[in-house]
Design a protein around this motif. Structure first.
Motif, short mmCIF file in Angstrom:
data_model
loop_
_atom_site.label_atom_id
_atom_site.label_comp_id
_atom_site.label_asym_id
_atom_site.label_seq_id
_atom_site.Cartn_x
_atom_site.Cartn_y
_atom_site.Cartn_z
N MET A 1 20.04 31.19 22.15
CA MET A 1 20.59 29.87 22.41
C MET A 1 20.64 29.10 21.65
N ILE A 2 22.55 28.75 21.85
CA ILE A 2 23.10 27.11 20.68
C ILE A 2 23.46 26.55 21.92
N VAL A 3 23.65 25.24 20.90
CA VAL A 3 24.32 24.02 21.82
C VAL A 3 25.46 23.99 20.93
N ARG A 4 26.57 23.18 21.29
CA ARG A 4 27.76 23.21 21.03
C ARG A 4 28.52 23.15 21.74
N ARG A 5 30.06 21.93 21.56
CA ARG A 5 30.57 20.97 21.99
C ARG A 5 31.81 21.41 22.97
N GLU A 6 31.63 21.15 24.31
CA GLU A 6 31.75 21.98 25.86
C GLU A 6 33.89 22.47 25.11
N ARG A 7 34.21 23.20 26.06
CA ARG A 7 35.38 23.42 25.55
C ARG A 7 35.95 23.52 26.77
N PRO A 8 37.71 23.01 27.10
CA PRO A 8 38.45 23.64 28.43
C PRO A 8 37.46 25.05 29.48
N ALA A 9 37.11 25.64 28.65
CA ALA A 9 37.50 27.33 29.07
C ALA A 9 35.72 27.52 29.85
N ASP A 10 34.77 26.53 29.47
CA ASP A 10 33.51 26.50 29.58
C ASP A 10 33.76 25.59 31.31
N HIS A 11 34.78 24.99 31.72
CA HIS A 11 34.77 24.00 32.42
C HIS A 11 34.00 24.24 34.24
N ARG A 12 34.41 25.81 34.72
CA ARG A 12 33.49 26.26 35.77
C ARG A 12 32.28 26.47 35.23
N ALA A 13 32.06 26.83 34.38
CA ALA A 13 31.26 27.52 33.76
C ALA A 13 29.65 26.14 34.35
N VAL A 14 30.42 24.84 33.75
CA VAL A 14 29.91 23.93 33.96
C VAL A 14 29.23 23.24 34.93
N GLY A 15 30.54 23.37 35.70
CA GLY A 15 30.40 23.02 37.06
C GLY A 15 29.46 23.73 37.56
N ASP A 16 29.75 24.86 37.65
CA ASP A 16 28.13 25.82 38.21
C ASP A 16 26.98 25.64 37.95
N VAL A 17 26.62 25.71 36.78
CA VAL A 17 25.51 24.96 36.18
C VAL A 17 25.06 23.49 37.19
N HIS A 18 25.92 22.76 36.86
CA HIS A 18 25.02 21.74 37.68
C HIS A 18 25.57 21.53 39.20
N ARG A 19 26.52 22.27 39.58
CA ARG A 19 25.37 22.79 41.14
C ARG A 19 24.19 23.58 41.74
N ALA A 20 24.08 24.83 40.32
CA ALA A 20 22.77 25.31 40.41
C ALA A 20 21.57 24.20 40.61
N ALA A 21 22.25 23.59 39.76
CA ALA A 21 20.45 21.91 39.45
C ALA A 21 20.10 21.65 40.44
N PHE A 22 21.75 20.89 41.33
CA PHE A 22 21.41 20.26 42.36
C PHE A 22 21.22 19.98 43.29
N PRO A 23 21.12 19.51 43.90
CA PRO A 23 21.23 19.72 45.34
C PRO A 23 22.49 19.49 46.44
N THR A 24 23.39 19.28 45.62
CA THR A 24 24.69 18.21 45.68
C THR A 24 25.73 18.58 44.89
N ALA A 25 26.97 18.72 45.40
CA ALA A 25 28.20 18.84 44.57
C ALA A 25 28.20 18.06 43.45
N VAL A 26 27.67 16.55 43.72
CA VAL A 26 27.91 15.47 43.23
C VAL A 26 28.33 15.19 41.82
N GLU A 27 27.15 15.85 41.08
CA GLU A 27 27.38 15.59 39.17
C GLU A 27 27.82 16.76 39.09
N ALA A 28 28.06 17.73 39.85
CA ALA A 28 29.67 18.67 39.36
C ALA A 28 30.57 17.93 39.62
N ARG A 29 30.88 17.36 40.46
CA ARG A 29 32.29 16.26 40.86
C ARG A 29 32.16 15.24 39.35
N LEU A 30 31.44 14.42 39.39
CA LEU A 30 31.24 13.24 38.50
C LEU A 30 31.76 13.81 36.77
#
Length: 165
Positions: A1-30
């Motif tokens: 695993m590596i940690v790096r700065r988020e890129r625009p190409a990551d936005h969809r995957a980041v939203g997916d991570v937040h939706r998977a981790a939380f019971p609602t989409a509030v965090e992904a929207r935030l």
């Protein structure tokens, strides 16, 4: 695993991570709204990547301490895919974010979260540092960590998208 700065190409995957981790989409929207806000700091939106997969994300945005308007950071949301939770990914993301923030000259990071979990990372009840939460009901769940500089006292304010939650 590596940690790096988020890129625009990551936005969809980041939203997916937040939706998977939380019971609602509030965090992904935030997260999406924070990227569009004046308080967005691109160097403080980080992803954890395993191979080609984004498995975690953390963001900190510009906050301030009233009444003087002293700059500070508001950490969150933080999310890790459920399948890889409890393996240290969240810890690594937060430690990396704190290191980048300190290197950038930031003085303080505040958050709303589990006192038990965040205490391991050097956070303490914000009241101990002279900081009041935006909502007094948050109590000990509102925490902070001083990075550098003189003490800052007052009421913490998050970036505007947090006010719309």
């Amino acid at each position: 695993m590596i940690v790096r700065r988020e890129r625009p190409a990551d936005h969809r995957a980041v939203g997916d991570v937040h939706r998977a981790a939380f019971p609602t989409a509030v965090e992904a929207r935030l997260v999406g709204e924070l990227r569009e806000d004046a308080g967005f700091l691109p160097h403080l939106s980080l992803v954890a990547v395993d191979g080609d997969d984004v498995v975690g994300h953390v963001i900190a945005t510009r906050g301030w301490i009233e009444p003087l308007g002293a700059p500070a950071l508001g950490l969150g949301p933080l999310a890790v895919r459920p399948a890889v939770q409890h393996r240290g990914t969240g810890t690594v993301l937060v430690h990396t974010l704190l290191a980048v923030a300190e290197a950038a000259g930031e003085r303080l990071v505040a958050l709303l979260g589990s006192p038990h979990w965040y205490a391991r990372l050097g956070f303490r009840p914000a009241a101990d540092l002279g900081l009041a939460p935006p909502d007094p009901a948050w109590g000990v769940h509102f925490q902070a960590r001083r990075l550098a500089g003189p003490e800052q006292r007052g009421t913490f304010r998050y970036a505007a998208p947090f006010d719309r939650l």
